[in-house]
Design a protein around this motif. Structure first.
Motif, mmCIF file in Angstrom:
data_model
loop_
_atom_site.group_PDB
_atom_site.id
_atom_site.type_symbol
_atom_site.label_atom_id
_atom_site.label_comp_id
_atom_site.label_asym_id
_atom_site.label_seq_id
_atom_site.Cartn_x
_atom_site.Cartn_y
_atom_site.Cartn_z
ATOM 1 N N PRO A 1 0.833 -1.212 0.000
ATOM 2 C CA PRO A 1 0.000 0.000 0.000
ATOM 3 C C PRO A 1 0.862 1.254 0.000
ATOM 4 N N GLN A 2 0.389 2.289 -0.672
ATOM 5 C CA GLN A 2 1.070 3.572 -0.680
ATOM 6 C C GLN A 2 0.708 4.332 0.596
ATOM 7 N N ILE A 3 1.725 4.735 1.359
ATOM 8 C CA ILE A 3 1.499 5.399 2.641
ATOM 9 C C ILE A 3 1.757 6.893 2.507
ATOM 10 N N ASP A 4 0.814 7.683 2.954
ATOM 11 C CA ASP A 4 0.984 9.130 2.984
ATOM 12 C C ASP A 4 1.685 9.484 4.294
ATOM 13 N N TYR A 5 3.012 9.588 4.231
ATOM 14 C CA TYR A 5 3.777 9.783 5.461
ATOM 15 C C TYR A 5 3.532 11.157 6.075
ATOM 16 N N ARG A 6 3.211 12.153 5.274
ATOM 17 C CA ARG A 6 2.910 13.473 5.825
ATOM 18 C C ARG A 6 1.628 13.418 6.665
ATOM 19 N N ALA A 7 0.622 12.735 6.153
ATOM 20 C CA ALA A 7 -0.620 12.595 6.903
ATOM 21 C C ALA A 7 -0.400 11.750 8.157
ATOM 22 N N LEU A 8 0.425 10.721 8.037
ATOM 23 C CA LEU A 8 0.731 9.860 9.177
ATOM 24 C C LEU A 8 1.425 10.657 10.278
ATOM 25 N N PHE A 9 2.397 11.488 9.889
ATOM 26 C CA PHE A 9 3.118 12.317 10.855
ATOM 27 C C PHE A 9 2.169 13.306 11.536
ATOM 28 N N ALA A 10 1.262 13.880 10.763
ATOM 29 C CA ALA A 10 0.372 14.912 11.295
ATOM 30 C C ALA A 10 -0.504 14.385 12.429
ATOM 31 N N VAL A 11 -0.923 13.108 12.353
ATOM 32 C CA VAL A 11 -1.853 12.585 13.355
ATOM 33 C C VAL A 11 -1.167 11.700 14.399
ATOM 34 N N THR A 12 0.157 11.598 14.366
ATOM 35 C CA THR A 12 0.860 10.817 15.390
ATOM 36 C C THR A 12 0.502 11.348 16.768
ATOM 37 N N PRO A 13 0.125 10.466 17.716
ATOM 38 C CA PRO A 13 -0.401 10.959 18.997
ATOM 39 C C PRO A 13 0.617 11.675 19.883
ATOM 40 N N SER A 14 1.894 11.324 19.801
ATOM 41 C CA SER A 14 2.893 12.027 20.601
ATOM 42 C C SER A 14 3.277 13.335 19.924
ATOM 43 N N PRO A 15 3.567 14.383 20.710
ATOM 44 C CA PRO A 15 3.980 15.664 20.115
ATOM 45 C C PRO A 15 5.355 15.571 19.458
ATOM 46 N N TYR A 16 5.447 15.995 18.198
ATOM 47 C CA TYR A 16 6.695 15.965 17.439
ATOM 48 C C TYR A 16 6.984 17.329 16.831
ATOM 49 N N LEU A 17 8.279 17.683 16.864
ATOM 50 C CA LEU A 17 8.764 18.897 16.222
ATOM 51 C C LEU A 17 9.965 18.486 15.385
ATOM 52 N N VAL A 18 10.107 18.997 14.168
ATOM 53 C CA VAL A 18 11.254 18.688 13.314
ATOM 54 C C VAL A 18 12.080 19.957 13.141
ATOM 55 N N LEU A 19 13.380 19.845 13.435
ATOM 56 C CA LEU A 19 14.301 20.977 13.351
ATOM 57 C C LEU A 19 15.358 20.714 12.298
ATOM 58 N N ASP A 20 15.904 21.784 11.722
ATOM 59 C CA ASP A 20 17.098 21.605 10.901
ATOM 60 C C ASP A 20 18.314 21.736 11.829
ATOM 61 N N PRO A 21 19.537 21.463 11.336
ATOM 62 C CA PRO A 21 20.710 21.494 12.223
ATOM 63 C C PRO A 21 20.970 22.853 12.867
ATOM 64 N N ASP A 22 20.385 23.930 12.307
ATOM 65 C CA ASP A 22 20.523 25.256 12.913
ATOM 66 C C ASP A 22 19.427 25.531 13.936
ATOM 67 N N LEU A 23 18.605 24.498 14.228
ATOM 68 C CA LEU A 23 17.529 24.565 15.215
ATOM 69 C C LEU A 23 16.391 25.480 14.789
#
Length: 414
Positions: free
Chosen positions: A4-26
């Motif tokens: 199956p084709q997985i929409d990883y952006r949609a999956l990330f958006a609804v992940t129950p734990s709080p997530y933040l993505v940073l670049d190496p410069d924060l």
């Protein structure tokens, strides 16, 4: 059956734990819905902004250390390229639309690097679990048989112990850094090769095994014999750590002296083998040595139980130099025959490569598979400069950041 084709952006958006993505410069580059709910922020307040501009310390709290602790953790992730788990943190956050008003917040953070194709940190995933209710929300008036007071005391004790653990971890990191710097200084002193500075056509690489103290029993050496003759060598002492490094230093020095006394690598290896028999830790050491005659344009080589060198031609042809291999050092040979050596001609532009087994050997795989990978990489990239070729070999063979075993590598453009 099609996957199956997985929409990883949609999956990330609804992940129950709080997530933040940073670049190496924060700088914040992505955030999921759980993080927005936990912080009471909108996406436009976060995306594209520096983490600590969005989440500064609470100026009303003189003991606030959230920024300091989180910044230290994120720096460790960038430098080590490994996840970093933090103790429970008190890190108040500003109320959305009222930056002067802070809410008391408690968090349990984990910071995880995402590496790019070049092995460098491309993103950092900052995951938190909200601990505020767990730490603070308890009844203020307790009945005589109510155990909430006991629970609250246990929670306070848990937090105190978590903070103490964080402090101890910092002390251990500092102690490890001091020990590592000492070990590196020792290793660099033992691997010092004064003649190497005069050879721009030679590149060397040295990578201790990951999880080691950054000292090991592998070595490399470059020795000038005359204006038109020089020698290169690699070796591998069994084991890791300071004991293996000490034995390495003795054997490396002995081989360097032996080749100066005898121009023939086979005889020099015989001398080294006899020396290795005088102390137990040197038994079963392997080594390979090659003498390059730039006037006659030939290479004379020998190997004591070591993986054979490669000679790569500019047209992509790769030759395995395996015609002069004997048992490892310290092994008594019944016929007392001198160790063999072989000679092969080269043409200008050829590349000689000596290495230790950490470059090619992989657990659960036949060594021939690793040798084939090395030969294939050489044949495809032999036109690169020695420095670029050395880095390419490490990257293509998956040990650019270290591997399970130590790696020593010499690349010589002839």
């Amino acid at each position: 059956m099609a996957r199956p084709q997985i929409d990883y952006r949609a999956l990330f958006a609804v992940t129950p734990s709080p997530y933040l993505v940073l670049d190496p410069d924060l700088v914040i580059v992505e955030v999921n819905e759980a993080y927005l709910r936990a912080t009471g922020r909108a996406r436009e307040e976060l995306i594209g902004r520096h983490l600590f501009d969005v989440h500064p310390d609470n100026p009303a709290d003189p003991d606030a250390d959230g920024v300091q602790n989180l910044q230290a953790s994120l720096q460790r992730v960038v430098l080590s390229k490994r996840p970093d788990t933090m103790a429970v943190q008190k890190y108040d956050i500003p109320v959305s639309g009222r930056p002067e008003v802070f809410q008391e917040k408690w968090w349990s953070p984990i910071n995880t690097p995402v590496l790019g194709a070049d092995g460098e940190v491309r993103w950092i995933i900052h995951r938190v679990e909200v601990m505020t209710e767990f730490v603070l929300t308890r009844p203020l008036h307790l009945l005589p048989d109510d155990l909430s007071g006991e629970h609250r005391a246990m929670e306070a004790e848990l937090f105190t112990r978590a903070q103490e653990l964080q402090g101890l971890n910092e002390e251990l990191r500092e102690a490890h850094d001091r020990e590592r710097r000492t070990a590196l200084a020792l290793q660099e002193a033992m691997l010092r090769s004064p003649d190497l500075a005069g050879h721009r056509e030679i590149a060397v690489r040295y990578l201790p095994a990951t999880r080691s103290l950054n000292v090991c029993g592998d070595w490399y050496d470059v020795v000038d014999l005359s204006d038109d003759r020089f020698t290169v060598a690699v070796g591998d002492v069994v084991g890791h750590g300071l004991e293996a490094a000490a034995i390495m230093g003795m054997l490396r020095s002995a081989l360097s002296a032996a080749i100066r006394a005898s121009d023939e690598p086979g005889k020099a290896m015989d001398v080294l083998s006899g020396y290795a028999r005088t102390f137990e830790g040197a038994l079963a050491t392997t080594a390979a040595k090659a003498v390059i005659d730039t006037r006659r344009r030939h290479i004379t080589y020998t190997s004591a139980g070591h993986l054979p060198p490669f000679l790569a031609r500019p047209d992509g042809t790769v030759v395995l130099l395996d015609q002069a291999t004997d048992p490892p050092l310290g092994i008594v040979l019944t016929d007392h025959a001198p160790r063999p050596q072989a000679t092969v001609s080269y043409t200008p532009g050829d590349t000689l490569v000596l290495y230790t087994d950490g470059l090619v050997e992989r657990r659960g795989e036949d060594i021939d598979a690793g040798l084939h990978r090395l030969a294939d990489t050489l044949s495809r990239h032999t036109s690169l400069s020695p420095d670029h070729l050395a880095d390419t070999l490490l990257t293509r063979l998956g040990v650019a950041d270290g591997g399970r075993d130590d790696v020593a590598l010499i690349v010589v453009r002839l």
